[in-house]
Design a protein around this motif. Structure first.
Motif, PDB file in Angstrom:
ATOM      1  N   MET A 186      61.807 -90.220  60.647  1.00  0.00           N
ATOM      2  CA  MET A 186      60.948 -90.010  61.821  1.00  0.00           C
ATOM      3  C   MET A 186      59.781 -89.097  61.465  1.00  0.00           C
ATOM      4  O   MET A 186      58.635 -89.331  61.870  1.00  0.00           O
ATOM      5  CB  MET A 186      61.755 -89.395  62.970  1.00  0.00           C
ATOM      6  N   ALA A 187      60.064 -88.050  60.705  1.00  0.00           N
ATOM      7  CA  ALA A 187      59.036 -87.056  60.379  1.00  0.00           C
ATOM      8  C   ALA A 187      57.869 -87.678  59.626  1.00  0.00           C
ATOM      9  O   ALA A 187      56.714 -87.266  59.803  1.00  0.00           O
ATOM     10  CB  ALA A 187      59.651 -85.919  59.563  1.00  0.00           C
ATOM     11  N   ARG A 188      58.139 -88.665  58.795  1.00  0.00           N
ATOM     12  CA  ARG A 188      57.068 -89.290  58.020  1.00  0.00           C
ATOM     13  C   ARG A 188      56.084 -90.050  58.897  1.00  0.00           C
ATOM     14  O   ARG A 188      54.976 -90.354  58.469  1.00  0.00           O
ATOM     15  CB  ARG A 188      57.660 -90.226  56.967  1.00  0.00           C
ATOM     16  N   HIS A 189      56.479 -90.364  60.126  1.00  0.00           N
ATOM     17  CA  HIS A 189      55.609 -91.120  61.032  1.00  0.00           C
ATOM     18  C   HIS A 189      54.879 -90.229  62.035  1.00  0.00           C
ATOM     19  O   HIS A 189      54.125 -90.732  62.867  1.00  0.00           O
ATOM     20  CB  HIS A 189      56.432 -92.164  61.792  1.00  0.00           C
ATOM     21  N   LEU A 190      55.096 -88.929  61.970  1.00  0.00           N
ATOM     22  CA  LEU A 190      54.476 -88.035  62.944  1.00  0.00           C
ATOM     23  C   LEU A 190      53.155 -87.499  62.415  1.00  0.00           C
ATOM     24  O   LEU A 190      53.074 -87.019  61.280  1.00  0.00           O
ATOM     25  CB  LEU A 190      55.416 -86.868  63.264  1.00  0.00           C
ATOM     26  N   ALA A 191      52.136 -87.554  63.250  1.00  0.00           N
ATOM     27  CA  ALA A 191      50.840 -86.997  62.869  1.00  0.00           C
ATOM     28  C   ALA A 191      50.897 -85.475  62.951  1.00  0.00           C
ATOM     29  O   ALA A 191      51.600 -84.927  63.790  1.00  0.00           O
ATOM     30  CB  ALA A 191      49.750 -87.537  63.807  1.00  0.00           C
ATOM     31  N   PRO A 192      50.168 -84.798  62.065  1.00  0.00           N
ATOM     32  CA  PRO A 192      50.137 -83.333  62.170  1.00  0.00           C
ATOM     33  C   PRO A 192      49.495 -82.888  63.473  1.00  0.00           C
ATOM     34  O   PRO A 192      48.709 -83.635  64.087  1.00  0.00           O
ATOM     35  CB  PRO A 192      49.305 -82.905  60.958  1.00  0.00           C
ATOM     36  N   LEU A 193      49.833 -81.703  63.916  1.00  0.00           N
ATOM     37  CA  LEU A 193      49.259 -81.183  65.143  1.00  0.00           C
ATOM     38  C   LEU A 193      47.791 -80.850  64.923  1.00  0.00           C
ATOM     39  O   LEU A 193      47.384 -80.474  63.824  1.00  0.00           O
ATOM     40  CB  LEU A 193      50.009 -79.922  65.582  1.00  0.00           C
ATOM     41  N   PRO A 194      46.972 -80.978  65.972  1.00  0.00           N
ATOM     42  CA  PRO A 194      45.561 -80.596  65.817  1.00  0.00           C
ATOM     43  C   PRO A 194      45.429 -79.108  65.520  1.00  0.00           C
ATOM     44  O   PRO A 194      46.193 -78.292  66.040  1.00  0.00           O
ATOM     45  CB  PRO A 194      44.941 -80.952  67.181  1.00  0.00           C
ATOM     46  N   ARG A 195      44.503 -78.762  64.657  1.00  0.00           N
ATOM     47  CA  ARG A 195      44.299 -77.362  64.304  1.00  0.00           C
ATOM     48  C   ARG A 195      43.659 -76.632  65.470  1.00  0.00           C
ATOM     49  O   ARG A 195      42.779 -77.166  66.142  1.00  0.00           O
ATOM     50  CB  ARG A 195      43.421 -77.235  63.060  1.00  0.00           C
ATOM     51  N   PRO A 196      44.100 -75.392  65.722  1.00  0.00           N
ATOM     52  CA  PRO A 196      43.501 -74.629  66.820  1.00  0.00           C
ATOM     53  C   PRO A 196      42.041 -74.312  66.511  1.00  0.00           C
ATOM     54  O   PRO A 196      41.666 -74.096  65.365  1.00  0.00           O
ATOM     55  CB  PRO A 196      44.347 -73.355  66.872  1.00  0.00           C
TER      56      PRO A 196
END
Length: 199
Positions: A186-196
């Motif tokens: 699952m983790a491989r399909h998650l986009a990184p969070l937007p940078r603050p």
């Protein structure tokens, strides 16, 4: 109860909520050693959600998926239908006791959004017998899966939501291995969070 403290740190990894929903289930323990630190897949972090009464837990799980950092949910339960691990990919609109529709206005069927093919492949590579099934079981797992999927808002990136079922007699070590393999896929399909943004 949802403990969101781990999501308040400036960690840019997306989170996967993991919930072994049956009270007394010992198969999944997020703390893997004496350090007291929770296990995390590569590229993501985990948010452990404790079991609770089903209607309360359904709300807690939906609240978790409403957090900006939480991009996935893995429900963990047991199956009596097969001797291998299985990912349930559909669930029906049924009440907890299975006697009537649980949501009068909801669709009759909801489908899991997790990358099931990759999850099965990862579990197989970990030495586990695993497969996918569209057969819903009349239990808390199917009920929670439907409640969570039906509550997802429209018009936003759909989080990865899946239900992993372990054989009823599977040892805790095998359940741990399966959960970690499924969560890693699952983790491989998650986009990184937007940078603050800088102030």
């Amino acid at each position: 109860m949802l403990d969101t403290r781990m999501l308040e740190t400036p960690d840019q990894r997306p989170a996967i909520a993991i919930c072994a929903y049956e009270i007394g289930e010992t198969g999944w323990d997020p703390v893997e050693d004496l350090s007291g630190m929770a296990w995390n897949p590569v590229g993501a972090r985990t948010l452990a959600i404790d079991p609770a009464e089903p209607d309360v837990l359904a709300v807690t799980l939906s609240e978790a998926l409403g957090l900006p950092a939480c991009r996935g949910l893995l429900l963990v339960g047991r199956t009596r239908l097969e001797d291998g691990f299985r990912l349930q990919i559909r669930t029906e609109n049924r009440s907890l006791d299975g006697t009537h529709r649980g949501n009068a206005d909801g669709p009759g069927i909801a489908r899991a959004t997790a990358p099931t093919a990759e999850m099965v492949r990862e579990m197989t590579e970990a030495g586990l017998k695993a497969g996918v099934s569209s057969e819903a079981e009349d239990d808390v797992g199917s009920y929670l899966l439907y409640r969570v999927l039906a509550a997802l808002p429209e018009g936003v990136d759909t989080p990865a939501v899946g239900l992993l079922r372990a054989p009823v007699d599977a040892a805790d070590e095998r359940v741990q291995r399966a959960v970690k393999a499924a969560a890693q896929a699952m983790a491989r399909h998650l986009a990184p969070l937007p940078r603050p943004r800088a102030a």
